[in-house]
Design an enzyme around this catalytic site. Structure first.
Site, PDB file in Angstrom:
ATOM      1  N   ARG A  81       4.228  52.257  -7.895  1.00 46.84           N
ATOM      2  CA  ARG A  81       3.007  51.234  -7.663  1.00 46.84           C
ATOM      3  C   ARG A  81       1.823  50.989  -6.669  1.00 46.84           C
ATOM      4  O   ARG A  81       3.257  50.958  -5.999  1.00 46.84           O
ATOM      5  CB  ARG A  81       2.264  49.774  -8.596  1.00 46.84           C
ATOM      6  CG  ARG A  81       2.669  49.565 -10.131  1.00 46.84           C
ATOM      7  CD  ARG A  81       3.225  48.749 -10.973  1.00 46.84           C
ATOM      8  NE  ARG A  81       1.825  47.510 -10.720  1.00 46.84           N
ATOM      9  CZ  ARG A  81       2.159  46.456 -10.811  1.00 46.84           C
ATOM     10  NH1 ARG A  81       3.047  45.991  -9.941  1.00 46.84           N
ATOM     11  NH2 ARG A  81       1.014  46.271 -11.226  1.00 46.84           N
ATOM     12  N   LYS A 147      15.577  44.509  -9.174  1.00 46.23           N
ATOM     13  CA  LYS A 147      15.000  45.262  -9.845  1.00 46.23           C
ATOM     14  C   LYS A 147      15.362  46.621 -10.460  1.00 46.23           C
ATOM     15  O   LYS A 147      16.648  47.258 -10.116  1.00 46.23           O
ATOM     16  CB  LYS A 147      13.896  45.769  -9.186  1.00 46.23           C
ATOM     17  CG  LYS A 147      12.919  46.946  -9.724  1.00 46.23           C
ATOM     18  CD  LYS A 147      11.311  46.891  -8.976  1.00 46.23           C
ATOM     19  CE  LYS A 147      10.497  48.071 -10.386  1.00 46.23           C
ATOM     20  NZ  LYS A 147       9.113  47.804  -9.577  1.00 46.23           N
ATOM     21  N   ARG A 283       8.908  32.330  -5.458  1.00 42.22           N
ATOM     22  CA  ARG A 283       8.634  31.763  -4.381  1.00 42.22           C
ATOM     23  C   ARG A 283      10.029  30.808  -4.217  1.00 42.22           C
ATOM     24  O   ARG A 283      10.432  30.191  -4.919  1.00 42.22           O
ATOM     25  CB  ARG A 283       7.390  30.825  -4.044  1.00 42.22           C
ATOM     26  CG  ARG A 283       6.575  31.495  -3.434  1.00 42.22           C
ATOM     27  CD  ARG A 283       5.001  30.559  -3.297  1.00 42.22           C
ATOM     28  NE  ARG A 283       5.430  29.923  -2.314  1.00 42.22           N
ATOM     29  CZ  ARG A 283       4.969  28.969  -1.242  1.00 42.22           C
ATOM     30  NH1 ARG A 283       3.809  30.271  -0.680  1.00 42.22           N
ATOM     31  NH2 ARG A 283       5.129  28.887   0.241  1.00 42.22           N
TER      32      ARG A 283
END
Ligand code: BTN
Length: 286
Positions: A81, A147, A283
């Site tokens: 992406r 990931k 975050r």
């Protein structure tokens, strides 16, 4: 042997006997896949630029007729992406694309990437990866924030309320840390989690089965049918995150999704923003 060496497969030369593989190597089996999905057109390549690009460029006749599946041992221009590269070393991972015909207008496909993410997460669960594995809206599968899989969906609009989607899926299967040292983001693989070499054919078959089951349900019932499953898989809910898209960067607390699959984000000012696309990251706590 020369070819395997060129593809980066690790070989050891054994005096007087030839070569020995230094690691297991099971290649993709086109016949097995075709046998399980006889109605689909199945393409398996040793090397290709990108499985998504291949299906996008199929001749119109072929495109309209059937469901098509494209797999490759290696991609030279694997796409992620936001124009990122998808690292695709030979025979390590799954690089799979599906050309799927929908009897739906493009406008009704909102939420498709979430459904695909759930089908991938379900497949990983079927292989024993349950705890610590979550979906990161909209299309990442992460294990302990590393990931494990991602998907890239491209829609081809047609007339008369029908369309095709090219659903590209990358799953890190047998890639080890050292082999993925060029990848800029934290990643893991099924082998790293399960400590065993995985036959990618088995993962492909289960992934395709789950994918088609989920897509059929999506076609009939829409995203609504997946809301409960999404809540369980949602790795961002309640967390403080950053969302980046082409024109802005926003911080806030993730509050789940709406009925279109858009992300709900509560900003510091207390406003609820609805985001249709973006790249999310947790975050770090100050
Ligand atoms: C992402 O997380 O950014 C999406 C990655 C999608 C990668 C897959 S691999 C098979 C298919 N072919 C491509 O070129 N990309 C997708």
């Amino acid at each position: 042997m020369q070819k395997l060496l060129q593809y980066g497969v690790k070989l050891d030369s054994v005096k007087g006997k030839g070569y020995a593989l230094l690691e297991p190597l099971v290649l993709l089996d086109q016949h097995k896949i075709k046998k399980h999905f006889p109605k689909a057109e199945v393409f398996v390549f040793e090397k290709i630029d990108s499985t998504n690009t291949y299906l996008k460029n199929l001749k119109p006749g072929l495109k309209q007729k059937t469901l098509a599946i494209c797999l490759a041992e290696q991609q030279t221009k694997g796409r992620g992406r936001f124009d990122r590269e998808w690292f695709s070393p030979f025979a390590k991972n799954i690089y799979l694309s599906c050309l799927y015909p929908f009897q739906k207008d493009v406008s009704e496909l909102s939420g498709l990437s979430l459904v695909v993410s759930l089908a991938i997460a379900r497949t990983l669960e079927d292989f024993g990866i349950t705890k610590k594995c979550f979906v990161k809206w909209p299309n990442d599968i992460v294990y302990e924030q590393q990931k494990l899989s991602g998907s890239l969906i491209e829609v081809l609009a047609e007339t008369h309320g029908a369309c095709h989607a090219i659903i590209g899926i990358g799953v890190n299967v047998n890639m080890l840390q050292e082999e993925g040292r060029l990848i800029s983001q934290a990643f893991t693989s099924m082998q790293q989690i399960l400590s065993v070499y995985i036959d990618r054919n088995k993962v492909c078959l289960r992934l395709l089965e789950n994918l088609f089951t989920y897509l059929q349900r999506f076609e009939l019932q829409g995203l609504n049918a997946f809301m409960e499953e999404w809540k369980k898989a949602d790795g961002l809910f309640g967390k403080v995150i950053t969302v980046r898209n082409f024109n802005e960067t926003l911080d806030g607390q993730a509050m789940g999704i709406n009925e279109q699959g858009h992300l709900l984000l509560k900003t510091k000012a207390g406003n609820l923003r609805t985001l249709a696309s973006g790249d999310t990251s947790l975050r770090a706590r100050p």
